[in-house]
Design a protein around this motif. Structure first.
Motif, PDB file in Angstrom:
ATOM      1  N   TYR A 180       0.833  -1.206   0.000  1.00 46.33           N
ATOM      2  CA  TYR A 180       0.000   0.000   0.000  1.00 46.33           C
ATOM      3  C   TYR A 180       0.868   1.256   0.000  1.00 46.33           C
ATOM      4  CZ  TYR A 180      -3.744   3.284   0.979  1.00 46.33           C
ATOM      5  OH  TYR A 180      -4.628   4.340   0.902  1.00 46.33           O
ATOM      6  N   ALA A 181       2.046   1.186   0.606  1.00 45.27           N
ATOM      7  CA  ALA A 181       2.953   2.331   0.556  1.00 45.27           C
ATOM      8  C   ALA A 181       3.362   2.639  -0.878  1.00 45.27           C
ATOM      9  CB  ALA A 181       4.192   2.056   1.411  1.00 45.27           C
ATOM     10  N   ILE A 182       3.388   1.616  -1.723  1.00 48.89           N
ATOM     11  CA  ILE A 182       3.686   1.812  -3.144  1.00 48.89           C
ATOM     12  C   ILE A 182       2.448   2.300  -3.894  1.00 48.89           C
ATOM     13  CG2 ILE A 182       4.195   0.582  -5.305  1.00 48.89           C
ATOM     14  CD1 ILE A 182       6.010  -1.269  -3.653  1.00 48.89           C
ATOM     15  N   ALA A 183       1.334   1.649  -3.648  1.00 47.52           N
ATOM     16  CA  ALA A 183       0.156   1.831  -4.493  1.00 47.52           C
ATOM     17  C   ALA A 183      -0.841   2.850  -3.982  1.00 47.52           C
ATOM     18  CB  ALA A 183      -0.554   0.484  -4.653  1.00 47.52           C
ATOM     19  N   ALA A 247       6.878   5.729 -11.987  1.00 43.17           N
ATOM     20  CA  ALA A 247       6.099   6.685 -11.200  1.00 43.17           C
ATOM     21  C   ALA A 247       5.768   6.111  -9.827  1.00 43.17           C
ATOM     22  CB  ALA A 247       4.820   7.061 -11.949  1.00 43.17           C
ATOM     23  N   LEU A 248       5.443   4.821  -9.789  1.00 43.22           N
ATOM     24  CA  LEU A 248       5.169   4.182  -8.508  1.00 43.22           C
ATOM     25  C   LEU A 248       6.409   4.181  -7.617  1.00 43.22           C
ATOM     26  CD1 LEU A 248       3.088   1.118  -9.766  1.00 43.22           C
ATOM     27  CD2 LEU A 248       2.204   3.061  -8.464  1.00 43.22           C
ATOM     28  N   GLU A 249       7.558   3.923  -8.218  1.00 45.60           N
ATOM     29  CA  GLU A 249       8.792   3.904  -7.435  1.00 45.60           C
ATOM     30  C   GLU A 249       9.126   5.283  -6.886  1.00 45.60           C
ATOM     31  OE1 GLU A 249      13.393   2.267  -7.695  1.00 45.60           O
ATOM     32  OE2 GLU A 249      12.208   2.473  -9.542  1.00 45.60           O
ATOM     33  N   GLN A 250       8.964   6.294  -7.725  1.00 46.28           N
ATOM     34  CA  GLN A 250       9.265   7.650  -7.270  1.00 46.28           C
ATOM     35  C   GLN A 250       8.369   8.052  -6.108  1.00 46.28           C
ATOM     36  OE1 GLN A 250      11.780   9.585  -8.149  1.00 46.28           O
ATOM     37  NE2 GLN A 250      11.108  11.073  -6.605  1.00 46.28           N
ATOM     38  N   ARG A 251       7.103   7.695  -6.189  1.00 48.64           N
ATOM     39  CA  ARG A 251       6.171   8.002  -5.101  1.00 48.64           C
ATOM     40  C   ARG A 251       6.554   7.243  -3.835  1.00 48.64           C
ATOM     41  NH1 ARG A 251       0.027   7.239  -6.608  1.00 48.64           N
ATOM     42  NH2 ARG A 251       0.568   5.023  -6.526  1.00 48.64           N
ATOM     43  N   TYR A 252       6.945   5.985  -4.001  1.00 44.52           N
ATOM     44  CA  TYR A 252       7.323   5.174  -2.849  1.00 44.52           C
ATOM     45  C   TYR A 252       8.572   5.733  -2.170  1.00 44.52           C
ATOM     46  CZ  TYR A 252       8.551   0.943  -0.198  1.00 44.52           C
ATOM     47  OH  TYR A 252       8.863   0.053   0.799  1.00 44.52           O
ATOM     48  N   VAL A 253       9.546   6.125  -2.958  1.00 47.66           N
ATOM     49  CA  VAL A 253      10.792   6.662  -2.406  1.00 47.66           C
ATOM     50  C   VAL A 253      10.528   7.924  -1.585  1.00 47.66           C
ATOM     51  CG1 VAL A 253      12.983   7.770  -3.037  1.00 47.66           C
ATOM     52  CG2 VAL A 253      12.285   5.639  -4.148  1.00 47.66           C
ATOM     53  N   ALA A 300      20.379   6.320  -2.322  1.00 47.81           N
ATOM     54  CA  ALA A 300      19.923   6.496  -0.932  1.00 47.81           C
ATOM     55  C   ALA A 300      18.447   6.888  -0.916  1.00 47.81           C
ATOM     56  CB  ALA A 300      20.736   7.513  -0.169  1.00 47.81           C
ATOM     57  N   THR A 301      17.773   6.468   0.123  1.00 51.31           N
ATOM     58  CA  THR A 301      16.346   6.758   0.282  1.00 51.31           C
ATOM     59  C   THR A 301      16.158   7.406   1.648  1.00 51.31           C
ATOM     60  OG1 THR A 301      16.125   4.455   1.006  1.00 51.31           O
ATOM     61  CG2 THR A 301      15.465   4.946  -1.251  1.00 51.31           C
ATOM     62  N   PRO A 302      16.336   8.723   1.742  1.00 58.24           N
ATOM     63  CA  PRO A 302      16.314   9.393   3.055  1.00 58.24           C
ATOM     64  C   PRO A 302      15.013   9.224   3.819  1.00 58.24           C
ATOM     65  CG  PRO A 302      16.212  10.983   1.257  1.00 58.24           C
ATOM     66  CD  PRO A 302      16.554   9.671   0.643  1.00 58.24           C
ATOM     67  N   GLY A 303      13.903   8.991   3.124  1.00 57.83           N
ATOM     68  CA  GLY A 303      12.627   8.817   3.808  1.00 57.83           C
ATOM     69  C   GLY A 303      12.397   7.407   4.304  1.00 57.83           C
ATOM     70  N   HIS A 304      13.332   6.485   3.971  1.00 61.55           N
ATOM     71  CA  HIS A 304      13.196   5.094   4.381  1.00 61.55           C
ATOM     72  C   HIS A 304      14.251   4.771   5.436  1.00 61.55           C
ATOM     73  CE1 HIS A 304      11.018   3.680   0.447  1.00 61.55           C
ATOM     74  NE2 HIS A 304      10.585   4.856   0.868  1.00 61.55           N
ATOM     75  N   ARG A 305      13.797   4.151   6.531  1.00 60.07           N
ATOM     76  CA  ARG A 305      14.710   3.783   7.610  1.00 60.07           C
ATOM     77  C   ARG A 305      14.576   2.302   7.925  1.00 60.07           C
ATOM     78  NH1 ARG A 305      12.248   8.215  11.477  1.00 60.07           N
ATOM     79  NH2 ARG A 305      10.548   7.928   9.967  1.00 60.07           N
ATOM     80  N   VAL A 306      15.703   1.679   8.229  1.00 58.03           N
ATOM     81  CA  VAL A 306      15.729   0.267   8.602  1.00 58.03           C
ATOM     82  C   VAL A 306      16.153   0.178  10.057  1.00 58.03           C
ATOM     83  CG1 VAL A 306      16.662  -2.012   8.094  1.00 58.03           C
ATOM     84  CG2 VAL A 306      16.382  -0.345   6.244  1.00 58.03           C
ATOM     85  N   TRP A 307      15.268  -0.346  10.887  1.00 53.68           N
ATOM     86  CA  TRP A 307      15.551  -0.461  12.320  1.00 53.68           C
ATOM     87  C   TRP A 307      15.537  -1.932  12.707  1.00 53.68           C
ATOM     88  CZ3 TRP A 307      11.719   3.746  14.573  1.00 53.68           C
ATOM     89  CH2 TRP A 307      12.177   5.019  14.187  1.00 53.68           C
TER      90      TRP A 307
END
Length: 339
Positions: A180-183, A247-253, A300-307
């Motif tokens: 859903y974060a993608i779509a 476009a989906l990837e750009q939105r997801y990033v 790099a994907t600054p809005g994505h974090r891996v914890w």
């Protein structure tokens, strides 16, 4: 020869029979024990059951955060609602101004077992996980149902002080949150009201890739359909078929995504399909491989974090009530010790 052929046919029939019996006995093919008590109309095309920690038919000025928790393949929203409440209590003051929401994506077997009204939305036992259309009463995507929840939360008459919405899932629910974060199209309504949205993907068994590369290329090479949705961008359902993968990837990033990965979630993943195995041997490895692949593709994907959540395996309660889980859901402090 004819006798041998008959024996072979009988053997094949027995194997097929066992496979079909195993499929019929799969836990997600059985009716749920409990159906959520609240209802939301999804575009006037059907009713979605869900649990709510507060009655949203009236203004809720004390609510500044809404947390949507997605159930897994068993559709056991009642258990996930208990987990959501457990996390809210564990967050202390950070959780007191939160509305907890757990939608329930039912199957036909649930409608029959509980004699639910005809207008209740129902999907195939697994189709709702990837945004497929409902089987009845109308072909509503499960992602459209999530859009409807976000549209409700964007209503400033009900939520005058809402500041953030978190869409979270563990294991099977994590798969839904990631797709859903993608779509998802519902974030737009919240953005217009200056409400932030975060996606929390915890211990997902698989991810939707934007290209053909996989961590286990040999498995992918021998796996027809390994790049089909929900594992890749081929054969996407109607809900997201009109948007190009780029476009989906750009939105997801650009979205706020937290991957929560239990360091002990290293047993073979439940998704043993070749599509899943192409992504790595276990949930922990698959999550890191996917996040690394996204970072390489997008510089790099600054809005994505891996914890990483140390010392925790496939345990939804422990993941969500860990310091990093509470930080992801409620912005509670203290996650640094667990990364």
């Amino acid at each position: 020869m004819r006798a041998l052929s008959c024996l072979a046919a009988i053997g094949l029939a027995l194997i097929c029979g066992r496979a079909l019996a195993a499929e019929d006995d799969a836990p997600n093919n059985k009716p749920v024990k409990v159906v959520a008590d609240a209802r939301l109309s999804v575009g006037g095309q059907g009713l979605l059951p869900l649990y709510l920690s507060s009655d949203w038919s009236m203004p809720l000025p004390a609510i500044s955060r809404a947390v949507i928790v997605l159930h897994g393949r068993l559709r056991n929203a009642d258990e996930y609602y208990i987990s959501a409440h457990t996390a809210q209590v564990a967050a202390g003051d950070d959780g007191k101004s939160a509305l907890m929401i757990v939608p329930q994506f039912l199957a036909e077997v649930d409608i029959e077992a509980h004699k639910l009204p005809a207008e209740t939305l129902r999907w195939s036992p697994e189709g709702w996980e990837g945004g497929d259309a409902a089987l009845a009463p109308n072909p509503v995507s499960s992602f459209e149902a999530l859009d409807a929840i976000l549209a409700k939360l964007s209503d400033r008459r009900v939520f005058p002080n809402l500041k953030q919405v978190v869409i979270a899932g563990h294991s099977g629910g994590g798969q839904v949150a990631q797709r859903y974060a993608i779509a998802g199209k519902g974030e737009a309504a919240l953005s217009r009201q200056h409400i932030d949205v975060r996606y929390v993907v915890a211990n997902s068994a698989s991810y939707a890739y934007f290209n053909a590369e996989r961590p286990a290329p040999k498995i992918a090479a021998s796996c027809p359909g390994y790049n089909n949705w929900k594992y890749g961008m081929d054969q996407r359902p109607p809900y997201l078929a009109d948007a190009a993968p780029a476009a989906l990837e750009q939105r997801y990033v650009e979205r706020d995504v937290i991957y929560l990965l239990g360091t002990l979630d290293t047993k073979p993943a439940a998704d043993k399909s070749c599509m899943g195995e192409a992504q790595g041997p276990n949930r922990y490895a698959r999550g890191h491989a996917y996040a690394d692949a996204m970072a390489r593709r997008n510089h790099a994907t600054p809005g994505h974090r891996v914890w990483d959540v140390a010392g925790v395996g496939r345990d939804g309660d422990r993941m969500m009530t860990s310091k990093c889980g509470l930080a992801a859901l409620f912005d509670s402090p203290g996650c640094g010790a667990e990364r």
